[in-house]
Design an enzyme around this catalytic site. Structure first.
Site, PDB file in Angstrom:
ATOM      1  N   LYS A  16       3.131  27.634   4.224  1.00 25.74           N
ATOM      2  CA  LYS A  16       2.439  28.598   3.354  1.00 25.74           C
ATOM      3  C   LYS A  16       1.168  29.127   4.029  1.00 25.74           C
ATOM      4  O   LYS A  16       0.455  29.952   3.443  1.00 25.74           O
ATOM      5  CB  LYS A  16       2.022  27.919   2.035  1.00 25.74           C
ATOM      6  CG  LYS A  16       3.158  27.286   1.266  1.00 25.74           C
ATOM      7  CD  LYS A  16       4.017  28.334   0.615  1.00 25.74           C
ATOM      8  CE  LYS A  16       5.111  27.685  -0.215  1.00 25.74           C
ATOM      9  NZ  LYS A  16       6.295  28.528  -0.315  1.00 25.74           N
ATOM     10  N   THR A  62       0.585  21.223  12.528  1.00 29.02           N
ATOM     11  CA  THR A  62       1.249  20.362  11.557  1.00 29.02           C
ATOM     12  C   THR A  62       2.325  19.544  12.269  1.00 29.02           C
ATOM     13  O   THR A  62       2.459  19.608  13.496  1.00 29.02           O
ATOM     14  CB  THR A  62       1.763  21.205  10.360  1.00 29.02           C
ATOM     15  OG1 THR A  62       2.230  20.318   9.353  1.00 29.02           O
ATOM     16  CG2 THR A  62       2.862  22.166  10.743  1.00 29.02           C
ATOM     17  N   LYS A  66       0.375  16.704  15.492  1.00 27.52           N
ATOM     18  CA  LYS A  66      -1.043  16.412  15.254  1.00 27.52           C
ATOM     19  C   LYS A  66      -1.629  15.454  16.293  1.00 27.52           C
ATOM     20  O   LYS A  66      -2.819  15.519  16.594  1.00 27.52           O
ATOM     21  CB  LYS A  66      -1.241  15.859  13.838  1.00 27.52           C
ATOM     22  CG  LYS A  66      -1.035  16.916  12.757  1.00 27.52           C
ATOM     23  CD  LYS A  66      -1.359  16.385  11.379  1.00 27.52           C
ATOM     24  CE  LYS A  66      -1.102  17.448  10.324  1.00 27.52           C
ATOM     25  NZ  LYS A  66      -1.479  17.001   8.981  1.00 27.52           N
ATOM     26  N   ALA A 128      -1.209   3.543   4.675  1.00 27.95           N
ATOM     27  CA  ALA A 128      -2.196   3.387   5.755  1.00 27.95           C
ATOM     28  C   ALA A 128      -1.694   4.083   7.020  1.00 27.95           C
ATOM     29  O   ALA A 128      -2.042   3.699   8.130  1.00 27.95           O
ATOM     30  CB  ALA A 128      -2.457   1.898   6.013  1.00 27.95           C
ATOM     31  N   ALA A 131      -1.609  10.138   7.125  1.00 26.07           N
ATOM     32  CA  ALA A 131      -2.254  10.858   6.018  1.00 26.07           C
ATOM     33  C   ALA A 131      -3.440  10.049   5.483  1.00 26.07           C
ATOM     34  O   ALA A 131      -4.514  10.598   5.200  1.00 26.07           O
ATOM     35  CB  ALA A 131      -1.237  11.130   4.911  1.00 26.07           C
ATOM     36  N   THR A 153       2.922  -2.722   4.951  1.00 28.35           N
ATOM     37  CA  THR A 153       2.580  -3.489   6.148  1.00 28.35           C
ATOM     38  C   THR A 153       1.075  -3.715   6.097  1.00 28.35           C
ATOM     39  O   THR A 153       0.284  -2.848   6.470  1.00 28.35           O
ATOM     40  CB  THR A 153       2.955  -2.682   7.419  1.00 28.35           C
ATOM     41  OG1 THR A 153       4.252  -2.130   7.223  1.00 28.35           O
ATOM     42  CG2 THR A 153       2.928  -3.554   8.652  1.00 28.35           C
ATOM     43  N   LYS A 156      -1.589  -2.890   8.826  1.00 26.85           N
ATOM     44  CA  LYS A 156      -2.039  -1.514   9.075  1.00 26.85           C
ATOM     45  C   LYS A 156      -3.218  -1.149   8.167  1.00 26.85           C
ATOM     46  O   LYS A 156      -4.121  -0.416   8.572  1.00 26.85           O
ATOM     47  CB  LYS A 156      -0.883  -0.523   8.877  1.00 26.85           C
ATOM     48  CG  LYS A 156      -0.009  -0.431  10.131  1.00 26.85           C
ATOM     49  CD  LYS A 156       1.292   0.284   9.890  1.00 26.85           C
ATOM     50  CE  LYS A 156       1.173   1.756   9.622  1.00 26.85           C
ATOM     51  NZ  LYS A 156       2.524   2.363   9.444  1.00 26.85           N
TER      52      LYS A 156
HETATM   53  P1  ATR Z   1       2.169  10.035   7.361  1.00 23.42           P
HETATM   54  O1  ATR Z   1       1.669  10.754   8.577  1.00 23.42           O
HETATM   55  O2  ATR Z   1       2.898  10.924   6.380  1.00 23.42           O
HETATM   56  O3  ATR Z   1       1.118   9.194   6.720  1.00 23.42           O
HETATM   57  P2  ATR Z   1       3.230   7.670   8.625  1.00 23.42           P
HETATM   58  O4  ATR Z   1       2.067   7.640   9.560  1.00 23.42           O
HETATM   59  O5  ATR Z   1       4.595   7.407   9.151  1.00 23.42           O
HETATM   60  O6  ATR Z   1       3.341   9.067   7.896  1.00 23.42           O
HETATM   61  O7  ATR Z   1       2.912   6.650   7.440  1.00 23.42           O
HETATM   62  C1  ATR Z   1       3.760   6.500   6.346  1.00 23.42           C
HETATM   63  C2  ATR Z   1       3.058   5.634   5.298  1.00 23.42           C
HETATM   64  O8  ATR Z   1       3.857   5.602   4.124  1.00 23.42           O
HETATM   65  C3  ATR Z   1       2.880   4.188   5.708  1.00 23.42           C
HETATM   66  O9  ATR Z   1       1.711   3.675   5.104  1.00 23.42           O
HETATM   67  C4  ATR Z   1       4.130   3.530   5.118  1.00 23.42           C
HETATM   68  O10 ATR Z   1       3.994   2.135   4.890  1.00 23.42           O
HETATM   69  P3  ATR Z   1       4.255   1.079   6.107  1.00 23.42           P
HETATM   70  O11 ATR Z   1       3.094   1.229   7.024  1.00 23.42           O
HETATM   71  O12 ATR Z   1       4.295  -0.237   5.447  1.00 23.42           O
HETATM   72  O13 ATR Z   1       5.558   1.508   6.713  1.00 23.42           O
HETATM   73  C5  ATR Z   1       4.207   4.251   3.823  1.00 23.42           C
HETATM   74  N1  ATR Z   1       5.550   4.262   3.198  1.00 23.42           N
HETATM   75  C6  ATR Z   1       6.616   5.009   3.537  1.00 23.42           C
HETATM   76  N2  ATR Z   1       7.648   4.800   2.698  1.00 23.42           N
HETATM   77  C7  ATR Z   1       7.202   3.898   1.779  1.00 23.42           C
HETATM   78  C8  ATR Z   1       7.789   3.267   0.639  1.00 23.42           C
HETATM   79  N3  ATR Z   1       9.053   3.539   0.248  1.00 23.42           N
HETATM   80  N4  ATR Z   1       7.029   2.395  -0.065  1.00 23.42           N
HETATM   81  C9  ATR Z   1       5.762   2.121   0.302  1.00 23.42           C
HETATM   82  N5  ATR Z   1       5.151   2.676   1.361  1.00 23.42           N
HETATM   83  C10 ATR Z   1       5.863   3.550   2.094  1.00 23.42           C
END
Ligand code: ATR
Length: 274
Positions: A16, A62, A66, A128, A131, A153, A156
């Site tokens: 967008k 994006t 990044k 963590a 984002a 996790t 993290k």
């Molecule tokens: P982004 O850049 O969108 O933050 P990322 O760096 O891959 O993507 O991080 C994804 C985050 O979403 C992580 O905190 C992940 O948790 P883990 O570190 O434990 O993997 C979290 N996440 C993704 N799917 C999830 C789910 N179904 N339930 C809880 N946490 C989730």
């Protein structure tokens, strides 16, 4: 020739950003062009080199670039450094200045648009990953009473707390420990919603009159927002305001003039319903 800007990503056609920046430019009387670049994977540097060589003034970045943008830049703000990721760059000869406005956009949306000054509030952030890292410093800067970060996790979340220690206190926590906790603002910064999943957060975490905020944008009522609604929470938002506010931050940084965001947010809002 107008100053040129673009957003680079892969895929990027859904973006967008051209609409947002064209609206800002019209509103502020700025002469600029803003296009999309579908960056070939593994060729970020070459693609941005070519864009700069064409005389471009700046770029939004994006997924999945990044981190590449972080490596490419030669001047990084503290926000970008803490996030380890860059979503906006400004070009000036050999200088490549880098910023991360995602967290600032989030904070502005919560405080200015949704009317929840964060100072003294109990804030819970789920996730963590990238984002969450982008949001951590701008959140801490508002002096919330607590900033608790829950992650599947746990290590993290602990790493993020360690990284942020010079700026303030982040309390890392596992989802299991959340049942007895209450928060005024609950932010879903996980990527779970992108796959229609729900982080294992207990519905009891929402204080009465809490704000439930989904950082993802345009997905309607996500599992996280549905959990909040079913817990009786009426103050819900998705990331549309964050998207527009981070764009406004980039626009101000590039052009030296701050655009109005409200009408653009209204234009892009997708209703939060089933
Ligand atoms: P982004 O850049 O969108 O933050 P990322 O760096 O891959 O993507 O991080 C994804 C985050 O979403 C992580 O905190 C992940 O948790 P883990 O570190 O434990 O993997 C979290 N996440 C993704 N799917 C999830 C789910 N179904 N339930 C809880 N946490 C989730």
């Amino acid at each position: 020739m107008p100053d040129t800007y673009a957003a680079i990503g892969n895929p990027i056609s859904h973006s967008k950003s051209p609409l947002i920046h064209a609206t800002f430019a019209r509103q502020t009387g700025q002469d600029l062009s803003y296009t999309l670049i579908e960056g070939p994977l593994g060729q970020f540097s070459q693609t941005v080199d070519a864009f700069r060589a064409s005389g471009a003034s700046g770029l939004n970045i994006t997924a999945p670039f990044k981190l590449d943008a972080f490596a490419y830049a030669n001047e990084r703000s503290s926000r970008a450094q803490l996030a380890g990721a860059v979503n906006a760059m400004k070009f000036d000869g050999d200088r490549v200045q880098a910023e991360n406005f995602d967290g600032l956009g989030l904070v502005r949306d919560i405080q200015e648009n949704l009317g929840s000054p964060l100072r003294g509030l109990r804030v819970l952030m789920l996730g963590a990953g990238g984002a969450a890292r982008g949001a951590a410093l701008p959140l801490l800067e508002q002096s919330p009473a607590r900033l608790v970060v829950a992650n599947r996790t746990l290590s993290k979340a602990r790493d993020l707390a360690t990284l942020c220690r010079p700026y303030g206190v982040i309390e890392p926590i596992s989802y299991f420990e959340l049942a007895s906790e209450r928060f005024d603002v609950v932010l879903n910064a996980t990527s779970a919603s992108l796959r229609g999943e729900l982080p294992p957060v207990p519905a009891e975490v929402f204080a009465p009159d809490a704000l439930a905020y989904e950082l993802a944008y345009g997905k309607g009522l996500t599992p996280f927002l549905r959990l909040a609604r079913n817990a009786g929470i009426r103050r819900m938002a998705d990331g549309v305001g964050m998207l527009v506010e981070q764009a406004a931050e980039a626009f101000s940084w590039w052009r030296g003039i701050r655009p109005q965001t409200r009408a653009v947010i209204e234009m892009l809002t997708v209703p939060l319903k089933d």
